[in-house]
Motif scaffolding. Sequence first.
Motif, PDB file in Angstrom:
ATOM      1  N   ASP A 310      -3.510  -5.209  -8.141  1.00 10.20           N
ATOM      2  CA  ASP A 310      -4.241  -4.721  -9.310  1.00 10.20           C
ATOM      3  C   ASP A 310      -5.537  -5.511  -9.487  1.00 10.20           C
ATOM      4  O   ASP A 310      -5.898  -6.348  -8.646  1.00 10.20           O
ATOM      5  CB  ASP A 310      -3.364  -4.760 -10.567  1.00 10.20           C
ATOM      6  CG  ASP A 310      -2.942  -6.179 -10.960  1.00 10.20           C
ATOM      7  OD1 ASP A 310      -3.577  -7.165 -10.500  1.00 10.20           O
ATOM      8  OD2 ASP A 310      -1.970  -6.313 -11.737  1.00 10.20           O
ATOM      9  N   GLY A 320       3.144   5.324  -7.924  1.00  9.59           N
ATOM     10  CA  GLY A 320       2.227   6.116  -8.733  1.00  9.59           C
ATOM     11  C   GLY A 320       1.081   5.303  -9.303  1.00  9.59           C
ATOM     12  O   GLY A 320       0.065   5.867  -9.705  1.00  9.59           O
ATOM     13  N   ALA A 321       1.246   3.975  -9.344  1.00 11.69           N
ATOM     14  CA  ALA A 321       0.166   3.112  -9.839  1.00 11.69           C
ATOM     15  C   ALA A 321      -0.907   2.957  -8.762  1.00 11.69           C
ATOM     16  O   ALA A 321      -0.622   3.007  -7.565  1.00 11.69           O
ATOM     17  CB  ALA A 321       0.716   1.755 -10.245  1.00 11.69           C
ATOM     18  N   VAL A 322      -2.128   2.741  -9.215  1.00 13.96           N
ATOM     19  CA  VAL A 322      -3.268   2.630  -8.300  1.00 13.96           C
ATOM     20  C   VAL A 322      -3.718   1.182  -8.211  1.00 13.96           C
ATOM     21  O   VAL A 322      -3.712   0.446  -9.209  1.00 13.96           O
ATOM     22  CB  VAL A 322      -4.429   3.523  -8.776  1.00 13.96           C
ATOM     23  CG1 VAL A 322      -5.667   3.314  -7.915  1.00 13.96           C
ATOM     24  CG2 VAL A 322      -4.013   4.993  -8.756  1.00 13.96           C
ATOM     25  N   GLU A 345      -9.277   1.831  -2.392  1.00 14.10           N
ATOM     26  CA  GLU A 345      -8.235   2.013  -3.394  1.00 14.10           C
ATOM     27  C   GLU A 345      -7.243   3.075  -2.950  1.00 14.10           C
ATOM     28  O   GLU A 345      -7.549   3.940  -2.129  1.00 14.10           O
ATOM     29  CB  GLU A 345      -8.858   2.415  -4.735  1.00 14.10           C
ATOM     30  CG  GLU A 345      -9.726   1.331  -5.350  1.00 14.10           C
ATOM     31  CD  GLU A 345     -10.250   1.734  -6.718  1.00 14.10           C
ATOM     32  OE1 GLU A 345     -10.205   2.948  -7.043  1.00 14.10           O
ATOM     33  OE2 GLU A 345     -10.685   0.848  -7.472  1.00 14.10           O
ATOM     34  N   GLU A 347      -3.000   4.892  -4.189  1.00 14.07           N
ATOM     35  CA  GLU A 347      -1.838   4.978  -5.074  1.00 14.07           C
ATOM     36  C   GLU A 347      -0.591   4.558  -4.302  1.00 14.07           C
ATOM     37  O   GLU A 347      -0.386   4.968  -3.152  1.00 14.07           O
ATOM     38  CB  GLU A 347      -1.684   6.417  -5.561  1.00 14.07           C
ATOM     39  CG  GLU A 347      -0.420   6.717  -6.330  1.00 14.07           C
ATOM     40  CD  GLU A 347      -0.221   8.208  -6.527  1.00 14.07           C
ATOM     41  OE1 GLU A 347       0.949   8.652  -6.567  1.00 14.07           O
ATOM     42  OE2 GLU A 347      -1.229   8.940  -6.632  1.00 14.07           O
ATOM     43  N   ARG A 363      -0.941   6.667  -1.006  1.00 14.08           N
ATOM     44  CA  ARG A 363      -1.462   8.029  -1.113  1.00 14.08           C
ATOM     45  C   ARG A 363      -2.868   7.998  -1.719  1.00 14.08           C
ATOM     46  O   ARG A 363      -3.192   7.120  -2.507  1.00 14.08           O
ATOM     47  CB  ARG A 363      -0.544   8.877  -1.985  1.00 14.08           C
ATOM     48  CG  ARG A 363      -0.990  10.328  -2.161  1.00 14.08           C
ATOM     49  CD  ARG A 363      -0.101  11.082  -3.139  1.00 14.08           C
ATOM     50  NE  ARG A 363       1.260  11.201  -2.653  1.00 14.08           N
ATOM     51  CZ  ARG A 363       2.335  10.703  -3.261  1.00 14.08           C
ATOM     52  NH1 ARG A 363       2.190  10.033  -4.415  1.00 14.08           N
ATOM     53  NH2 ARG A 363       3.528  10.868  -2.753  1.00 14.08           N
TER      54      ARG A 363
END
Length: 469
Positions: A310, A320-322, A345, A347, A363
């Motif tokens: 992060d 699901g977090a980027v 960046e 996911e 992803r």
Amino acid sequence: MTLLDVARGAYVRLPLSTRAYVGRVLQHVPTSMKFGGTYKHWRQQIARGRTDLAFVEAYRRAELSEVISRAVQRSPYYARTLGPIVGDRRGEALMDDAVWSRLPILSRQTVLDHREEMCTVPSDTLDRASTDGSSGQPLSFLLDRNRSPIEYAFIHDAWSRAGFTAGDWRCVFRGFDLIDGRGRHMEREPALRELRLSVFHLNDETMPRYLEAIRDGGIKFIHGYPSAISIFAEYLMRNGIAPLSQIRGIFPISEKFYPHQRETMQQAFDQARIVPFYGLSEKVAFAVERDGEPDTYEFSPLYGYTELVDDDGRPVTTPGAVGRIVSTGLLYKGMPLIRYDTRDEAELVERPDAHNGYTLVLRGLAPRRSSEYVVGRSGTLIPFCGLCVPIDSRDLTREVQFIQDKPGEVDLLVVTEKGETPDLSEYLDRMALRADGDLGINLRLVDQLPMSGRGKRKFIDQRLDVPRD
């Protein structure tokens, strides 16, 4: 390491004229000999890694420990920055998130400032390489020699999903310096079995000749910038030539691969399997698109120790977090890049563990390069990746920006170190040769780059009406 391993790695560094001669000789060398023992070894290791999880786990632990230990012991920079944190930790203790996350994330500016100090071997035994500077900040660094057989092992393994073998020819849409020079927009590179097609001349005058060469050569695979391949695919469709069922594999590289480009290629090449992969000039990570899941990539645990973090540098753990991609290369230890911030960046889909073969799955990769174009004097769209970005021999170039407001002309704005004047004549000559009169690049040295109304600097300020992704 065999003599042929060394020769194969050195081939790509030869002057164009010498390489043309050597290529005619190497085309008669059997493929197994041409790529050598290093290539064969890594094809075997990659295949083993798909089924032998104990091997992958032990490899990751051992190689990561070796990279860190070697860096701390032989590199003044890493001895100073990592030594006090790492201590005598090895293996699992080193890979623990609580320990690993304490290691500083490596920025490209740090690499630029401490490149020589980061080396674990004399710098003159390494090759100088560079990124394309697609953020507007070019970066040069040093890489181990003889990396080519290893790189091709990973790439060919990925392409084998489409039936490709090391002995197959492919046509390549990239920004090449063509050996035959002006007036020649394509050439055959026999040593690497490449039909090289200029991306500076993707127009209705030249593309019929590209098509003829592909057909006459029985070529089944296309490799290159998705923006360039899409232009060729659209030409086939517009002229009623598609589908070109001869093509069995499409291998997009270097740019973000958009859904509409995929759809165009699927229509134009109806029998082709599309196999995108993710790689970096810095050689710290390698990933291949997962079968049946477009835009989902599996990162090789043998190539790099790759993380998703992060904004505070902490591991992203929630699917699901980027986050942004940070990676430590495991293969090339001459100038190790440890926790290198790729600035790309993605996911999170799956964190690496025993259930997925220690494979990080991401992803929606957002790479540094997107599909952007400049316009030639003839109106031809030229994929920007074909231009590349100048880095002078003394590393004076700090920031660059390309501006186009007139077809066939591009202004190159360059900010240099302390206002010194870099020698970019070789770069300008190369681009003039590639464009063959269809594009001029005007160099302007400036104190700072202009910013947009939102306070950002554009890398490509395209003021003409051209397709945008």
